[in-house]
Structure formats: C-alpha cells, structure tokens
Design a protein around this motif. Structure first.
Motif, mmCIF file in Angstrom:
data_model
loop_
_atom_site.group_PDB
_atom_site.id
_atom_site.type_symbol
_atom_site.label_atom_id
_atom_site.label_comp_id
_atom_site.label_asym_id
_atom_site.label_seq_id
_atom_site.Cartn_x
_atom_site.Cartn_y
_atom_site.Cartn_z
ATOM 1 N N ARG A 57 -0.133 -18.148 6.571
ATOM 2 C CA ARG A 57 -1.397 -17.532 6.147
ATOM 3 C C ARG A 57 -1.891 -16.551 7.212
ATOM 4 O O ARG A 57 -2.301 -15.428 6.893
ATOM 5 C CB ARG A 57 -2.444 -18.623 5.893
ATOM 6 N N ILE A 58 -1.851 -16.979 8.478
ATOM 7 C CA ILE A 58 -2.309 -16.117 9.570
ATOM 8 C C ILE A 58 -1.407 -14.894 9.693
ATOM 9 O O ILE A 58 -1.885 -13.781 9.951
ATOM 10 C CB ILE A 58 -2.346 -16.899 10.899
ATOM 11 N N LYS A 59 -0.095 -15.070 9.488
ATOM 12 C CA LYS A 59 0.842 -13.948 9.571
ATOM 13 C C LYS A 59 0.449 -12.852 8.585
ATOM 14 O O LYS A 59 0.411 -11.664 8.942
ATOM 15 C CB LYS A 59 2.258 -14.449 9.285
ATOM 16 N N TYR A 60 0.127 -13.244 7.356
ATOM 17 C CA TYR A 60 -0.254 -12.246 6.345
ATOM 18 C C TYR A 60 -1.645 -11.679 6.619
ATOM 19 O O TYR A 60 -1.897 -10.480 6.374
ATOM 20 C CB TYR A 60 -0.188 -12.865 4.945
ATOM 21 N N ASP A 61 -2.562 -12.509 7.113
ATOM 22 C CA ASP A 61 -3.898 -12.012 7.448
ATOM 23 C C ASP A 61 -3.828 -10.931 8.520
ATOM 24 O O ASP A 61 -4.469 -9.877 8.414
ATOM 25 C CB ASP A 61 -4.788 -13.159 7.938
ATOM 26 N N VAL A 62 -3.060 -11.200 9.579
ATOM 27 C CA VAL A 62 -2.939 -10.242 10.682
ATOM 28 C C VAL A 62 -2.224 -8.972 10.206
ATOM 29 O O VAL A 62 -2.606 -7.858 10.573
ATOM 30 C CB VAL A 62 -2.193 -10.873 11.877
ATOM 31 N N HIS A 63 -1.194 -9.144 9.376
ATOM 32 C CA HIS A 63 -0.494 -7.971 8.833
ATOM 33 C C HIS A 63 -1.460 -7.097 8.033
ATOM 34 O O HIS A 63 -1.423 -5.861 8.147
ATOM 35 C CB HIS A 63 0.667 -8.426 7.935
ATOM 36 N N TYR A 64 -2.318 -7.717 7.249
ATOM 37 C CA TYR A 64 -3.304 -6.962 6.458
ATOM 38 C C TYR A 64 -4.238 -6.169 7.379
ATOM 39 O O TYR A 64 -4.490 -4.979 7.152
ATOM 40 C CB TYR A 64 -4.107 -7.917 5.582
ATOM 41 N N ILE A 65 -4.750 -6.836 8.407
ATOM 42 C CA ILE A 65 -5.703 -6.197 9.323
ATOM 43 C C ILE A 65 -5.056 -5.017 10.036
ATOM 44 O O ILE A 65 -5.671 -3.958 10.198
ATOM 45 C CB ILE A 65 -6.237 -7.224 10.341
ATOM 46 N N GLU A 66 -3.805 -5.174 10.459
ATOM 47 C CA GLU A 66 -3.136 -4.129 11.243
ATOM 48 C C GLU A 66 -2.554 -3.015 10.377
ATOM 49 O O GLU A 66 -2.199 -1.956 10.896
ATOM 50 C CB GLU A 66 -2.032 -4.760 12.094
ATOM 51 N N ASN A 67 -2.426 -3.247 9.063
ATOM 52 C CA ASN A 67 -1.779 -2.258 8.195
ATOM 53 C C ASN A 67 -2.630 -1.927 6.966
ATOM 54 O O ASN A 67 -2.100 -1.586 5.907
ATOM 55 C CB ASN A 67 -0.405 -2.776 7.739
ATOM 56 N N TRP A 68 -3.945 -1.976 7.122
ATOM 57 C CA TRP A 68 -4.838 -1.767 5.980
ATOM 58 C C TRP A 68 -4.690 -0.366 5.399
ATOM 59 O O TRP A 68 -4.491 0.629 6.105
ATOM 60 C CB TRP A 68 -6.295 -1.965 6.389
ATOM 61 N N SER A 69 -4.819 -0.293 4.080
ATOM 62 C CA SER A 69 -4.986 0.972 3.371
ATOM 63 C C SER A 69 -5.700 0.664 2.060
ATOM 64 O O SER A 69 -5.682 -0.481 1.589
ATOM 65 C CB SER A 69 -3.638 1.652 3.092
ATOM 66 N N ILE A 70 -6.317 1.654 1.460
ATOM 67 C CA ILE A 70 -7.007 1.444 0.187
ATOM 68 C C ILE A 70 -6.002 1.066 -0.897
ATOM 69 O O ILE A 70 -6.302 0.278 -1.801
ATOM 70 C CB ILE A 70 -7.814 2.702 -0.215
ATOM 71 N N ILE A 71 -4.771 1.611 -0.777
ATOM 72 C CA ILE A 71 -3.724 1.256 -1.739
ATOM 73 C C ILE A 71 -3.388 -0.227 -1.636
ATOM 74 O O ILE A 71 -3.220 -0.915 -2.660
ATOM 75 C CB ILE A 71 -2.454 2.111 -1.514
ATOM 76 N N LEU A 72 -3.314 -0.739 -0.411
ATOM 77 C CA LEU A 72 -3.043 -2.169 -0.215
ATOM 78 C C LEU A 72 -4.152 -3.010 -0.825
ATOM 79 O O LEU A 72 -3.884 -4.026 -1.484
ATOM 80 C CB LEU A 72 -2.889 -2.477 1.273
ATOM 81 N N ASP A 73 -5.413 -2.607 -0.629
ATOM 82 C CA ASP A 73 -6.538 -3.332 -1.236
ATOM 83 C C ASP A 73 -6.409 -3.376 -2.759
ATOM 84 O O ASP A 73 -6.598 -4.425 -3.382
ATOM 85 C CB ASP A 73 -7.865 -2.674 -0.848
ATOM 86 N N LEU A 74 -6.099 -2.232 -3.359
ATOM 87 C CA LEU A 74 -5.985 -2.160 -4.822
ATOM 88 C C LEU A 74 -4.823 -3.023 -5.329
ATOM 89 O O LEU A 74 -4.948 -3.700 -6.359
ATOM 90 C CB LEU A 74 -5.803 -0.714 -5.268
ATOM 91 N N LYS A 75 -3.713 -3.020 -4.604
ATOM 92 C CA LYS A 75 -2.573 -3.854 -4.983
ATOM 93 C C LYS A 75 -2.948 -5.333 -4.958
ATOM 94 O O LYS A 75 -2.575 -6.092 -5.860
ATOM 95 C CB LYS A 75 -1.398 -3.604 -4.037
ATOM 96 N N ILE A 76 -3.679 -5.737 -3.922
ATOM 97 C CA ILE A 76 -4.085 -7.142 -3.796
ATOM 98 C C ILE A 76 -5.027 -7.529 -4.930
ATOM 99 O O ILE A 76 -4.916 -8.624 -5.503
ATOM 100 C CB ILE A 76 -4.746 -7.385 -2.415
ATOM 101 N N ILE A 77 -5.962 -6.640 -5.276
ATOM 102 C CA ILE A 77 -6.896 -6.925 -6.369
ATOM 103 C C ILE A 77 -6.142 -7.081 -7.686
ATOM 104 O O ILE A 77 -6.382 -8.027 -8.449
ATOM 105 C CB ILE A 77 -7.961 -5.807 -6.472
ATOM 106 N N VAL A 78 -5.217 -6.154 -7.971
ATOM 107 C CA VAL A 78 -4.439 -6.225 -9.222
ATOM 108 C C VAL A 78 -3.603 -7.505 -9.255
ATOM 109 O O VAL A 78 -3.564 -8.207 -10.273
ATOM 110 C CB VAL A 78 -3.532 -4.982 -9.356
ATOM 111 N N GLN A 79 -2.948 -7.833 -8.141
ATOM 112 C CA GLN A 79 -2.116 -9.038 -8.099
ATOM 113 C C GLN A 79 -2.958 -10.298 -8.258
ATOM 114 O O GLN A 79 -2.520 -11.279 -8.873
ATOM 115 C CB GLN A 79 -1.331 -9.088 -6.785
ATOM 116 N N THR A 80 -4.177 -10.278 -7.731
ATOM 117 C CA THR A 80 -5.077 -11.421 -7.883
ATOM 118 C C THR A 80 -5.408 -11.657 -9.352
ATOM 119 O O THR A 80 -5.389 -12.800 -9.830
ATOM 120 C CB THR A 80 -6.383 -11.190 -7.084
ATOM 121 N N VAL A 81 -5.721 -10.575 -10.069
ATOM 122 C CA VAL A 81 -6.021 -10.698 -11.501
ATOM 123 C C VAL A 81 -4.806 -11.225 -12.263
ATOM 124 O O VAL A 81 -4.932 -12.114 -13.120
ATOM 125 C CB VAL A 81 -6.467 -9.331 -12.077
#
Length: 455
Positions: A420-444
C-alpha cells in the motif's frame, strides 16, 4: 531585535502573487479590449488557463528567498513572450472580434510593467520583513566541517535577508567548539530544535549514512540539501540552486508541492465534490438514512479522527455501517459481527465513503490521494515501514492508487501495508491529472465489478 518565532507564511506567497497577477490582467483586458467586441467571459477563462499553463512551463512562480533579480527578470521576459502568443492566438477563433495589434501591445506592455513592479515590490518587501521582524526564518544545520560548509555558514550570517538561522555543525571527522555533535546525534537534535533544513557536505558522510539521512528527512518532512564537492554525485533527483555564487544541491520535491498544481488540484476537488453532493448525495443521503435507522439505533453518519496532511487530525465522515461499539480503532474484518446488513451492502459498494466528499469540499481531503489510515495504524507502522510518513506530504484521498491496485481493506500482514505504501509513494512522486482521472475511472469500475476486500 529579532524574535525566535519561525513564521510560516511562505505557502501563501505564490498563490497570493498569482491572484495579484490575474487581477491585474483581468482589469487591464477590460480596459484595452473594450472596443474590440471581445466576449470578456470567454476571454477571461481563456486568459486564466493560458497564463497558468505558461507559468508552469517557465516556472514563473518558482522564486525563492535566494533567487537573484536577474533570474526574476529572465522569468518575466519568458512569461511575457509566451503569454503574448497566447493572447494573439485567441482572436482567430472568434470572427466577431476585432484584431488590434496596438491594443494587444499596450495590454501586454502595461500588464507586464505592473506585474514586474508588484513582483519586485513583494520580493524586496519580504526580504526587508525578515530582517526587521526576524519572522519566517528557517532553522538550519550543516553536516561536515569543511571550507565549503564554513563558507555557507558565513553566508547565512551575513545575508539576513535569506532568512536562515544557523544552529550548528555535525561531524564525525572534526572535534572543536563549533561542532554540536556526531552525525549520530543529528536526528534527535533536528526533532528537538525544530530544524527545517539539513545541509550535507558529501565528503564527510558515507553512502549508508546518506541513505539513512534521506529516509529520516522523508519520514519527518525535513528538507535536505547537499553541498557539492569533488566527489562524484550519486544521488537520485537533484537540482542545483545558487546562493549568490555558492552552489547548493537539493532533492526536488514532488510536483504536488507546487502552489499552482495545488491550486489546480483543489479546484478540481471542489468542482467534482460539488457535482457528487448536488446530484448524488442530495437524494442518496435521505434514502440511506432511512435504511440505516430502520435496522439499528444510532447516528446516520460515523465521524472518526484520522491523520491528514502533515499528520494533522481531521474528522472523516462515513455513512454508519456498524452497530454502535467501543472498538472504532479496530479495522473491519471479513464477516465482522459489528457490521449491519445494510452496512454490508454499502461497504461492498463503497457507498459508506460517499460523505467524504463533504471532507473534500471542506479541504480536509482530496478526491484522489493516499487513503487516511487509523491513528492506531500510524503508531504501529510509522517507524516500521520505510517512507510510511511520506504519505502525509499530501491530503488523503477518497480513493487512491493503492486501492485500485487491490490493496484496500483489512491489513492482514506487513506485506499488505508495504505494498500500500509503495503505491502511495509512487502516486505522490509521479502525480499527473491523467493519473487522477485513471484512478477515478478504475474506482467506478471496481465498484460495479465488486472487490474481494470490500467488507
């Protein structure tokens, strides 16, 4: 006379500077474009987007206490040229507008004269403010006792406008009255004396000590910078700054620390949460409230303190899915007897998390980010798992990269938390709006497909 108070207004300076610049541009466009038949509403939105995009590309608002006037002028010139092209590009898209080179030239000239004046006034006012009041100082220590570190310490003392308060050297190779202690003593000193920045001479520290130092800085949200020497630089993500002619290397922060990006992400959070609250929660809340009340006594919402950004506590809201109990710091497990029948349904579909869009609107959370853990989990894993505390660099999220990768729900082994921490840190260090949108779509998608650990 100076005070020991360490001010912390720096995070507001760049957003404030951006607001001033946008205010100047909006007022002047109303004046210079009033006879060009421009749709002002469209233009102001276009101008805002164009200004922010150009500012990000030239790092227009990345001005620090040690930035030179020449660097500021260089940024202003780049911003001016690129923004001029953005303004010119607006007119061909609207046939009813009248193109006027003179009006555009006057608008750009007057705008940038005003913006240049305001930027330099703010820059020099802040320098003067630090000297006179002693506010907004940063406590600094230096690892190593070399000619370079002595020069840096002298620079801190002679350039009060930089706003650094030097607290001492740490060295394993030297021993005199100027040395506060060994490198092994540094961590406790940093915590006890609220040190903000650690400057490290690379010729006095081993690779293993450097690795431990970087981990310590990550876990305690401290800034680490390096004093270069003739040794080979083997670090990860370094950038170089100059304090006058003195070179200093530092680990670059994630893009999520940039004020413009923070403002953009906050704007997205507000719009997205308002849409959910108005079009979903407005009718879902009374329906679920009735079902929750029919099955068990107690409140509709469950409110629990969780660690947020910088590990500051906030109250996280959920639809209540359990019977009233005294074990709220114990995470839910499979077939948990505390969970009600309606609770099983809303947990399986993640509907219990929906009130957290109120937390997003209030600014405690973001739509996407590391999930807020229980305080008990912070106590257990904070010192056990490397980079665990990095997740507190940003606001917690309703959903996150770890969750859509399957690491949600009950923590059964340390490996679950490590992933969980590995993915959290990866998100923080590699953020982009595209990544946010992908996560939202995958969550739905995951909500409709169902998740094994959603219980």
């Amino acid at each position: 006379m100076t005070t020991t108070h360490t001010g912390r207004y720096s995070k507001y300076i760049r957003p404030f500077s951006l607001l001033i610049d946008l205010f100047v541009l909006n007022i002047l466009c109303l004046f210079f474009f009033r006879e060009l038949n421009v749709n002002i509403s469209y233009y102001i939105v276009y101008q805002f987007i164009g200004w922010v995009v150009v500012a990000l590309s030239v790092k227009f608002y990345q001005i620090y206490r040690f930035t030179t006037p020449v660097e500021i002028l260089s940024k202003i010139f780049k911003q001016c040229i690129l923004f001029l092209l953005v303004v010119i590009a607006f007119f061909p898209f609207f046939k009813e507008t009248i193109f006027s080179g003179k009006a555009i030239a006057l608008f750009i000239t007057v705008s940038f004269l005003a913006i240049t004046a305001s930027k330099f006034l703010l820059f020099y006012y802040l320098k003067r403010y630090r000297i006179v009041t002693g506010s907004n100082y940063r406590n600094a220590v230096i690892i190593g006792y070399s000619q370079e570190s002595i020069r840096l310490k002298e620079l801190f003392e002679t350039r009060n406008d930089y706003g650094y308060r030097f607290l001492g050297y740490f060295s394993d190779k030297k021993n005199n009255e100027s040395i506060k202690g060994k490198i092994a003593d540094l961590e406790s000193f940093v915590i006890e004396n609220s040190v903000d920045e650690i400057y490290c001479s690379l010729n006095e520290i081993s690779n293993e000590q450097l690795k431990e130092l970087v981990d310590f800085a990550d876990e305690n949200n401290k800034t680490i910078k390096f004093i270069p020497d003739t040794k080979g630089i083997f670090s990860k993500n370094l950038k170089i700054d100059y304090y006058e002619v003195f070179p200093v290397l530092s680990l670059q922060k994630t893009i999520l620390h940039e004020p413009i990006i923070k403002a953009f992400k906050r704007g997205f959070d507000i719009v997205f949460s308002l849409i959910v609250i108005v079009f979903l929660l407005s009718w879902l809340t009374p329906l679920l409230a009735l079902l929750i009340k029919l099955e068990s006594k107690g409140p509709i919402f469950f409110r629990q303190g969780r660690p947020g950004i910088d590990e500051k506590e906030f109250f996280c809201y959920k639809f209540r899915s359990m019977r009233i109990n005294k074990t709220t710091e114990k995470e839910a497990s499979k077939n948990d007897p505390r969970v009600t029948r309606i609770g099983k349904f809303i947990r399986k579909t993640s509907l219990d998390e929906m009130p957290q869009f109120i937390n997003v609107l209030l600014g405690d959370m973001s739509v996407v980010g590391p999930r807020p853990h229980l305080w008990s989990q912070n106590r257990v894993y904070g010192n056990r798992i490397k980079k665990y505390m990095v997740r507190h660099y940003v606001k917690p999220g309703i959903t996150g990269l770890a969750q859509v990768r399957g690491y949600r729900g009950e923590i059964e082994t340390d490996e679950d938390m490590v992933n969980r921490i590995k993915y959290d840190v990866h998100y923080i260090e590699n953020w982009s709006i595209i990544l946010d949108l992908k996560i939202i779509v995958q969550t739905v998608i995951n909500i409709f497909q169902g998740e094994e650990k959603a219980y």
